[in-house]
Design a protein around this motif. Structure first.
Motif, PDB file in Angstrom:
ATOM      1  N   GLU A 186      70.526  71.300  70.853  1.00  0.00           N
ATOM      2  CA  GLU A 186      71.153  72.614  70.712  1.00  0.00           C
ATOM      3  C   GLU A 186      70.433  73.447  69.655  1.00  0.00           C
ATOM      4  O   GLU A 186      70.271  74.671  69.815  1.00  0.00           O
ATOM      5  CB  GLU A 186      72.627  72.466  70.358  1.00  0.00           C
ATOM      6  CG  GLU A 186      73.428  73.749  70.448  1.00  0.00           C
ATOM      7  CD  GLU A 186      73.423  74.337  71.855  1.00  0.00           C
ATOM      8  OE1 GLU A 186      73.437  75.580  71.959  1.00  0.00           O
ATOM      9  OE2 GLU A 186      73.383  73.568  72.841  1.00  0.00           O
ATOM     10  N   TYR A 187      70.000  72.803  68.579  1.00  0.00           N
ATOM     11  CA  TYR A 187      69.249  73.530  67.557  1.00  0.00           C
ATOM     12  C   TYR A 187      67.976  74.132  68.156  1.00  0.00           C
ATOM     13  O   TYR A 187      67.623  75.284  67.866  1.00  0.00           O
ATOM     14  CB  TYR A 187      68.874  72.583  66.409  1.00  0.00           C
ATOM     15  CG  TYR A 187      70.026  72.210  65.508  1.00  0.00           C
ATOM     16  CD1 TYR A 187      71.260  72.843  65.589  1.00  0.00           C
ATOM     17  CD2 TYR A 187      69.892  71.206  64.539  1.00  0.00           C
ATOM     18  CE1 TYR A 187      72.308  72.498  64.769  1.00  0.00           C
ATOM     19  CE2 TYR A 187      70.934  70.846  63.708  1.00  0.00           C
ATOM     20  CZ  TYR A 187      72.138  71.495  63.822  1.00  0.00           C
ATOM     21  OH  TYR A 187      73.178  71.147  62.999  1.00  0.00           O
ATOM     22  N   LEU A 209      68.763  77.125  70.202  1.00  0.00           N
ATOM     23  CA  LEU A 209      69.082  78.291  69.379  1.00  0.00           C
ATOM     24  C   LEU A 209      67.839  78.873  68.724  1.00  0.00           C
ATOM     25  O   LEU A 209      67.751  80.095  68.525  1.00  0.00           O
ATOM     26  CB  LEU A 209      70.103  77.904  68.301  1.00  0.00           C
ATOM     27  CG  LEU A 209      71.506  77.551  68.791  1.00  0.00           C
ATOM     28  CD1 LEU A 209      72.343  77.009  67.641  1.00  0.00           C
ATOM     29  CD2 LEU A 209      72.181  78.761  69.423  1.00  0.00           C
ATOM     30  N   SER A 210      66.891  78.012  68.388  1.00  0.00           N
ATOM     31  CA  SER A 210      65.681  78.482  67.713  1.00  0.00           C
ATOM     32  C   SER A 210      64.471  77.715  68.228  1.00  0.00           C
ATOM     33  O   SER A 210      63.935  76.835  67.559  1.00  0.00           O
ATOM     34  CB  SER A 210      65.822  78.304  66.190  1.00  0.00           C
ATOM     35  OG  SER A 210      64.655  78.759  65.522  1.00  0.00           O
ATOM     36  N   LEU A 269      77.436  71.396  59.013  1.00  0.00           N
ATOM     37  CA  LEU A 269      76.744  72.174  60.038  1.00  0.00           C
ATOM     38  C   LEU A 269      75.738  73.138  59.419  1.00  0.00           C
ATOM     39  O   LEU A 269      74.605  73.268  59.905  1.00  0.00           O
ATOM     40  CB  LEU A 269      77.761  72.942  60.875  1.00  0.00           C
ATOM     41  CG  LEU A 269      78.624  72.108  61.829  1.00  0.00           C
ATOM     42  CD1 LEU A 269      79.703  72.972  62.457  1.00  0.00           C
ATOM     43  CD2 LEU A 269      77.761  71.460  62.912  1.00  0.00           C
ATOM     44  N   SER A 299      72.774  71.116  57.940  1.00  0.00           N
ATOM     45  CA  SER A 299      71.946  70.553  59.009  1.00  0.00           C
ATOM     46  C   SER A 299      71.124  71.647  59.685  1.00  0.00           C
ATOM     47  O   SER A 299      69.925  71.467  59.954  1.00  0.00           O
ATOM     48  CB  SER A 299      72.839  69.843  60.029  1.00  0.00           C
ATOM     49  OG  SER A 299      72.088  69.352  61.110  1.00  0.00           O
ATOM     50  N   TRP A 300      71.754  72.780  59.972  1.00  0.00           N
ATOM     51  CA  TRP A 300      71.045  73.882  60.614  1.00  0.00           C
ATOM     52  C   TRP A 300      69.950  74.443  59.707  1.00  0.00           C
ATOM     53  O   TRP A 300      68.830  74.709  60.154  1.00  0.00           O
ATOM     54  CB  TRP A 300      72.023  74.976  61.007  1.00  0.00           C
ATOM     55  CG  TRP A 300      71.342  76.259  61.402  1.00  0.00           C
ATOM     56  CD1 TRP A 300      71.306  77.428  60.708  1.00  0.00           C
ATOM     57  CD2 TRP A 300      70.577  76.492  62.593  1.00  0.00           C
ATOM     58  NE1 TRP A 300      70.587  78.370  61.384  1.00  0.00           N
ATOM     59  CE2 TRP A 300      70.117  77.826  62.544  1.00  0.00           C
ATOM     60  CE3 TRP A 300      70.238  75.701  63.684  1.00  0.00           C
ATOM     61  CZ2 TRP A 300      69.340  78.384  63.546  1.00  0.00           C
ATOM     62  CZ3 TRP A 300      69.460  76.260  64.688  1.00  0.00           C
ATOM     63  CH2 TRP A 300      69.021  77.575  64.617  1.00  0.00           C
ATOM     64  N   PHE A 307      66.977  72.181  59.614  1.00  0.00           N
ATOM     65  CA  PHE A 307      66.177  72.311  60.837  1.00  0.00           C
ATOM     66  C   PHE A 307      65.406  73.627  60.848  1.00  0.00           C
ATOM     67  O   PHE A 307      64.199  73.652  61.111  1.00  0.00           O
ATOM     68  CB  PHE A 307      67.087  72.240  62.066  1.00  0.00           C
ATOM     69  CG  PHE A 307      66.404  72.661  63.343  1.00  0.00           C
ATOM     70  CD1 PHE A 307      65.617  71.762  64.039  1.00  0.00           C
ATOM     71  CD2 PHE A 307      66.543  73.960  63.834  1.00  0.00           C
ATOM     72  CE1 PHE A 307      64.975  72.150  65.215  1.00  0.00           C
ATOM     73  CE2 PHE A 307      65.903  74.351  65.003  1.00  0.00           C
ATOM     74  CZ  PHE A 307      65.115  73.438  65.694  1.00  0.00           C
ATOM     75  N   ARG A 308      66.105  74.698  60.540  1.00  0.00           N
ATOM     76  CA  ARG A 308      65.518  76.033  60.703  1.00  0.00           C
ATOM     77  C   ARG A 308      64.407  76.294  59.708  1.00  0.00           C
ATOM     78  O   ARG A 308      63.379  76.904  60.060  1.00  0.00           O
ATOM     79  CB  ARG A 308      66.624  77.095  60.536  1.00  0.00           C
ATOM     80  CG  ARG A 308      66.173  78.523  60.752  1.00  0.00           C
ATOM     81  CD  ARG A 308      65.829  78.763  62.206  1.00  0.00           C
ATOM     82  NE  ARG A 308      65.424  80.139  62.449  1.00  0.00           N
ATOM     83  CZ  ARG A 308      64.211  80.627  62.207  1.00  0.00           C
ATOM     84  NH1 ARG A 308      63.283  79.820  61.709  1.00  0.00           N
ATOM     85  NH2 ARG A 308      63.922  81.874  62.452  1.00  0.00           N
TER      86      ARG A 308
END
Length: 723
Positions: A40-41, A44-45, A388, A391-392, A395-396
């Motif tokens: 999903e990450y 999204l990106s 969340l 974690s996001w 990743f980002r």
């Protein structure tokens, strides 16, 4: 901590421990959830598209329509290699297996016709030889796949260097491979495996193994070999984790360093599948030659040759949810390495997630048990949000993969389990306490009882209490003028307002006796400075009653004022549950209770609304108190010192009260000695007292007729009323 709370904590921590151990074992459903979050990450990106020198020569449906069905004769593939090499590509990587001879080769076709001479056959073209010749001296990388049959293993044409011991046990295992024709293997610049997900039960390709191992030799994949050949590099450098056997952390090839998992896999960070990445094979094999735009796109590029045709069954699912040709995954892996945009899951990520489950779960158990499920829920939502967000963000902005779901799911399970236990066990005890005490204790006291071990000791407990009695003046006369319904409405309105003052000052409402209230302080839990809180309650009742009279809250009409008398005494009493086993009340009994009741009755004789005993007065020396004399109370052989409560500490510090207090002292002395000056002192005190409270004039009017209460025979300490 109560026993129920102890059990709740133990049960909650056992659940937390079980969830922690479950996460440590990392079952498949945890892995699936974790991978779904990482997918999903990426959706999204996704990795932004950059026009890299990487292209896919696609044997697509259009090419098959123009040039015929697959497999093509290999002399056509030789033409493809010649034209690609002529355009100056840096590497030609075939995502195609060449494990069998070309059955469409003229020599192979004619050889099936019997009776032909060997010389004739030898003069016929051999497509395999033609293709092998096209490989010679060209940057061609051939592919092989893992096979369950045979014992063939291809020649490795790259060298390896290690920073520690060779990690032969780290990559996925290979026992045998699909064979290559000897002249293909010999003439190719290199050979790499094309397996994208060996042993992975998931249909989604998230990682690709950059290396395979047979236990003694490492075999690079097509992606890495294409990158190595394109750079003209000869050797891979494998970096291992210090003091950890059979692990890989990085692979260096030429100018590029690739972070990998411990088993040598690359986490794919994919972009959307775009047409710009593909060039149709028919455009290169056209009779007139490739157009200029194709030549420009391919010059110096790393080229992967593969197929997107659905019938050739090389379609894979990516983390973005797209179905793409397998060859494009190799191409995107090279793009990812060239761009330097990597994803990695640190070795310590598992430990951090396990620790988060243990810490968050323990805190939720504590909050649910000792505070409230609502607070624990708020904390759980905060943990969810932070997990969340962290974690996001990892990743980002850092390309790090941390699993937020395991801590969130574990915290949720822990919260519901702890809340369920609390509702079933802990709150059941609290509900029992609230049923027993909720009608006559303040919420603050109830909270203290619920959360303080042994704060409530039922069955009779002797302790120091401050007891208050409140009674409505002239109630009998008043009730004669009212109907029974009006009497009940009046009492409910008055007693409700006065009882609120008791509860707001941490008092315990004992009972309502007709038009009277009995309350006490310092039970069932300890109340600091309980005498002061009782006196403040009486002053609050005075203000409450004045407000109700001003508002004509009782509907008696203007000039019809309701008045009360309040008696307070501090001393030892027995307090506890009293009554029958099936029906009981929490109450206090003893001489202290009787004295407080008698002091309240004395309000009528003294002519003042709030009277306290000498023991209570000693506890509040900084309040505005006036000596009311030594009174004989019913049922007591000795007289009792009584004090009138004029106001609180602020009133006591006022100049007006200081002047009255001094005059009152002279008046008392005159009454004791029988001085004629007492009458003048009474007149002056009445005038001064009227400015402080409207009950003082009546107090002094009656004081002049109570001189016996101040005679020398009943002298007591005067400094208890000092400021």
């Amino acid at each position: 901590m109560t026993r129920a709370q102890q059990v709740g904590v133990i049960v909650g921590l056992v659940i937390v421990a079980a969830l922690t151990l479950l996460r440590a074992s990392d079952p498949s459903f945890y892995r699936l959830a974790r991978e779904a979050v990482f997918d999903e990450y990426q959706r999204l990106s996704p990795r932004p598209f950059q026009d890299m020198p990487v292209r896919v020569v696609d044997i697509d449906e259009a090419s098959l329509k123009v040039l015929g069905q697959w497999p093509w004769p290999r002399d056509r593939l030789a033409l493809l290699v010649d034209r690609l090499a002529g355009m100056g590509v840096s590497a030609i990587a075939f995502d195609i297996l060449f494990s069998e001879p070309d059955r469409l080769s003229p020599r192979a076709v004619v050889s099936e016709v019997g009776g032909l001479s060997p010389d004739l056959l030898g003069r016929l073209p051999d497509n395999d030889a033609i293709l092998a010749a096209s490989f010679d001296g060209r940057p061609v990388i051939l592919g092989f796949a893992i096979s369950n049959d045979g014992s063939f293993l291809p020649q490795v044409k790259a060298g390896f260097a290690f920073t520690g011991e060779p990690p032969f046990g780290a990559p996925p295992r290979i026992a045998s491979a699909t064979p290559l024709l000897p002249n293909f293997e010999k003439n190719a610049a290199s050979i790499g495996h094309i397996s994208l997900d060996p042993g992975n039960p998931s249909a989604v390709v998230r990682t690709i193994p950059l290396l395979l191992s047979d236990g003694q030799q490492l075999y690079p994949n097509l992606t890495m070999e294409a990158l190595r050949v394109a750079q003209g590099a000869s050797t891979y450098v494998l970096v291992d984790a210090p003091d950890v056997q059979d692990t890989i952390t990085q692979i260096k090839v030429g100018e590029f360093v690739v972070p990998v998992t411990a088993t040598g896999e690359l986490w794919l960070y994919l972009g959307a599948d775009r047409a710009e990445r593909y060039i149709s094979a028919k455009a290169i094999l056209a009779e007139e030659g490739p157009p200029e735009d194709v030549r420009a796109a391919l010059e110096g590029a790393i080229v992967f040759v593969g197929t997107s045709a659905a019938g050739l069954q090389d379609i894979r699912t990516t983390a973005l949810g797209q179905h793409v040709p397998g060859v494009s995954i190799h191409a995107q892996a090279v793009e990812q390495i060239l761009s330097g945009q990597f994803l990695s899951r640190p070795d310590w990520a598992n430990g951090l997630e396990i620790l988060a489950i243990a810490v968050a779960g323990s805190l939720i158990v504590a909050l649910t048990t000792f505070v409230s499920p609502a607070v624990a829920l708020a904390f759980g939502l905060l943990v969810t949000t932070l997990a969340l967000a962290a974690s996001w963000a990892a990743f980002r902005y850092a390309g790090l993969l941390f699993d937020p779901m395991a801590p969130i799911v574990s915290a949720t399970i822990t919260h519901f389990a702890a809340t369920g236990f609390r509702i079933l066990v802990i709150d059941r005890e609290r509900r029992q306490i609230r049923r027993a005490f909720g009608q006559y204790l303040s919420p603050e006291l109830l909270y203290r009882i619920e959360h303080t071990r042994d704060a409530l000791r039922l069955g009779g407990d002797e302790r120091e209490l401050t007891v208050m009695f409140v009674d409505v003046r002239n109630f009998t006369e008043m009730s004669e003028r009212l109907s029974p319904k009006e009497v009940v409405a009046f009492l409910n309105r008055l007693l409700d307002a006065l009882s609120r003052d008791v509860i707001e000052n941490e008092g315990t409402l004992d009972k309502f006796i007709g038009d009277s209230i009995m309350a006490f302080w310092n039970a069932p839990v300890d109340i600091a400075d309980h005498s002061r809180k009782a006196v403040r309650t009486a002053l609050a009742m005075r203000r409450t009653l004045a407000r109700l009279n001003d508002e004509d809250a009782f509907g008696f009409g203007e000039g019809q004022k309701v008045s009360i008398g309040v008696g307070i005494h501090t001393g030892l009493a027995c307090v506890g549950n009293m009554g029958a086993e099936a029906h009981f009340n929490y109450s206090a009994v003893g001489d202290t209770v009787n004295v407080a009741a008698r002091i309240e009755v004395a309000c009528k004789e003294v002519g003042f609304d709030i009277l306290v005993s000498e023991s209570t007065a000693r506890a509040v020396p900084d309040m505005a108190l006036l000596d009311a004399g030594m009174l004989g109370l019913k049922g007591r052989r000795s007289r009792t010192g009584i004090f009138a409560v004029v106001g609180d500490e602020e009133i006591a510090r006022s100049p007006a009260f200081a002047e009255l207090w001094f005059l009152h002292g002279r008046l008392i002395e005159a009454l004791r000695t029988g001085s004629k000056a007492a009458r003048e002192f009474v007149r002056e005190a009445r005038a001064m007292g009227e400015a402080l409270t409207d009950t003082l004039p009546e107090f002094y009017r009656r004081l002049s007729r109570r001189s016996e209460h101040f005679h020398q025979d009943f002298v007591k300490e005067k400094d208890v009323a000092a400021k």
